[in-house]
Design an enzyme around this catalytic site. Structure first.
Site, PDB file in Angstrom:
ATOM      1  CG  ASN A   7      -6.142  28.904  47.057  1.00 55.60           C
ATOM      2  OD1 ASN A   7      -4.956  28.900  46.702  1.00 55.60           O
ATOM      3  ND2 ASN A   7      -7.070  29.642  46.471  1.00 55.60           N
ATOM      4  NE  ARG A  95      -6.842  27.814  42.601  1.00 57.58           N
ATOM      5  CZ  ARG A  95      -6.861  29.110  42.346  1.00 57.58           C
ATOM      6  NH1 ARG A  95      -6.677  29.977  43.321  1.00 57.58           N
ATOM      7  NH2 ARG A  95      -7.045  29.536  41.132  1.00 57.58           N
ATOM      8  CG  HIS A 184     -10.618  30.724  36.160  1.00 61.93           C
ATOM      9  ND1 HIS A 184     -10.794  31.812  35.337  1.00 61.93           N
ATOM     10  CD2 HIS A 184     -10.306  31.210  37.383  1.00 61.93           C
ATOM     11  CE1 HIS A 184     -10.589  32.926  36.020  1.00 61.93           C
ATOM     12  NE2 HIS A 184     -10.291  32.581  37.274  1.00 61.93           N
ATOM     13  NE  ARG A 245      -4.950  38.306  36.741  1.00 60.27           N
ATOM     14  CZ  ARG A 245      -5.642  37.239  37.110  1.00 60.27           C
ATOM     15  NH1 ARG A 245      -6.301  36.512  36.221  1.00 60.27           N
ATOM     16  NH2 ARG A 245      -5.680  36.886  38.373  1.00 60.27           N
ATOM     17  CD  GLU A 388     -12.667  28.379  41.316  1.00 64.59           C
ATOM     18  OE1 GLU A 388     -13.162  29.407  41.809  1.00 64.59           O
ATOM     19  OE2 GLU A 388     -11.624  28.380  40.667  1.00 64.59           O
TER      20      GLU A 388
END
Ligand code: AMP
Length: 403
Positions: A7, A95, A184, A245, A388
């Site tokens: 990632n 990713r 996601h 956020r 993930e």
């Protein structure tokens, strides 16, 4: 078969090396602050196991290539390495956050994929340049190892137009691809499959509301195993209230802040993405700190928690309307897996819709996949730990087997 999951961000490379025979993590780590005066490396061997061992380094890391050389050095180190040579790494899974509507499946990396990802930078300006740096270096250093891109957006490519379109002038969609993509996706895909298994059903017959509550949070309406709506939009800013956020907010806030505060578009973008959410309301973005503050009587922390629970309940209710029949609400990620209070607030008052937690099951300090719903209600409430990296590694293997 060992799969290296990467990632890569603009100034970091996170990685896991997974032995896919046992699906066990051989090592994991992060190279951070690439390009800064001082970089840092954290490398864990057999993370989470009784033999866990950790190496921390602090040294300047000029670029992603230098960062990857450090990772390779640690993985293949003569004394503490987990493999003897790079030849034992059989595949690499990358990713990718933004795959736009160009990619509707994971795929083998080639020059065309790199070109398409480059064209997608305007839709993923924060993440895609870092991903491309990681892909470039990995292809250079592992020229013979097949590499696969796995996208956060792919799972949501099954959303119908009524869910992904914004009611903006249609030309903006045609010219600039302004639409909702959702993120996601690897997490929602992973917990969907795990929830189906837990419920003893096939994936294509489950209707779920998957609730990923972490630093970033999103919910997904899953019909017959496929995403039909999700809370994040063009970017990961839309939807639920998150660590920093704001989630859903009226676009008219932008011109108001510009006029009243003289803020630029970049500054407002920073404000809504990095200074808002829990942090904006109460100054803290970690849920554990918020609970501590609430216990001490902090009114702003309590407000942040109230707003979070309310927004989650609102979306669970709306996704019940979207789906009709729902087999389970599935909580996952840092907050979803570990925080019974957050789960309780997200389900509070929904008994008439068939959702009610069993107090003791919700509070029990278990870690694995579990059902925390009260008995006798039509909707199960599950906690399923997400993974993930494993999903990326599984998809990498399955793409390579099919190619
Ligand atoms: P993630 O992005 O999935 O790693 O989740 C990160 C968030 O999970 C952190 O910001 C914490 O607020 C939250 N978290 C992690 N562990 C716990 C816990 N035991 N209780 C409450 N929240 C937690």
């Amino acid at each position: 078969m060992n799969v290296l999951v990467i990632n890569s961000g603009s100034s970091s490379i996170k990685y896991q090396l997974i032995d896919m025979r046992s699906e066990s993590v051989l090592c994991s780590g992060a190279v951070e602050r690439i390009g800064e005066a001082m970089g840092s490396v954290t490398h864990k061997i057999a993370p989470g196991s009784p033999n866990e061992d950790k190496i921390s380094l602090a040294e300047p890391i000029a670029d992603h290539e230098a960062g990857m050389h450090i990772v390779i050095g640690l993985i293949t180190d003569a004394t503490r390495g987990v493999v003897k040579s790079m030849d034992e790494i059989k595949a690499i899974g990358h990713r990718i956050v933004q795959g736009g509507d160009v990619f509707n499946a994971s795929c083998v990396v080639d020059d065309r994929v790199v070109d398409e990802l480059t064209k997608l930078i305007p839709l993923g300006p924060v993440h895609n340049p870092g991903h491309l740096a990681g892909i470039r270096v990995a292809r250079q250093l592992f020229p013979k190892v097949p590499q696969v891109t796995v996208f956060d957006t792919v799972f949501h490519q099954t959303m119908p137009a009524r869910a992904y379109m914004y009611a903006l002038p249609y030309e903006l969609y045609e010219e600039l691809k302004v639409r909702r993509y959702g993120f996601h996706g690897t997490s929602h895909a992973y917990v969907t499959k795990e929830a189906a298994r837990f419920l003893g059903k096939s994936v294509d017959e489950v209707n779920l509301i998957t609730v990923h509550l972490g630093n970033g949070s999103s919910m997904c309406a899953v019909q017959g195993g496929k995403s039909v709506d999700t809370t994040m939009g063009l970017t990961p800013l839309e939807g639920l209230i998150m660590g920093t956020r704001c989630g859903d907010a009226d676009l008219a806030i932008y011109p108001l802040l510009g006029a009243a505060k003289g803020l630029s578009i970049e500054e407002i973008n920073d404000l809504t993405n990095k200074q808002s959410g829990f942090k904006g309301i109460c100054g803290m973005n970690d849920m554990r700190d918020i609970h501590e503050a609430v216990a001490k009587g902090d009114a702003r922390a309590k407000l942040a928690l109230d707003m979070f629970g309310y927004r989650n309940r609102k979306y669970i209710g709306s996704y019940l309307a979207v789906l009709g029949r729902v087999d389970a609400v599935v909580f996952t990620a840092g907050i979803g897996e570990n925080d019974p209070v957050a789960r309780e607030l997200s389900c509070r008052g929904l008994t008439h819709l068939g959702i009610k937690l069993d107090h003791d099951r919700n509070m029990a300090p278990e870690r694995g996949a579990r059902d925390i719903a009260a008995s006798g209600l039509p909707v199960r409430v599950l906690v399923i730990p997400t993974n993930e990296e494993l999903e990326i590694a599984r998809q990498t293997v399955s793409v390579l087997q099919a190619s």
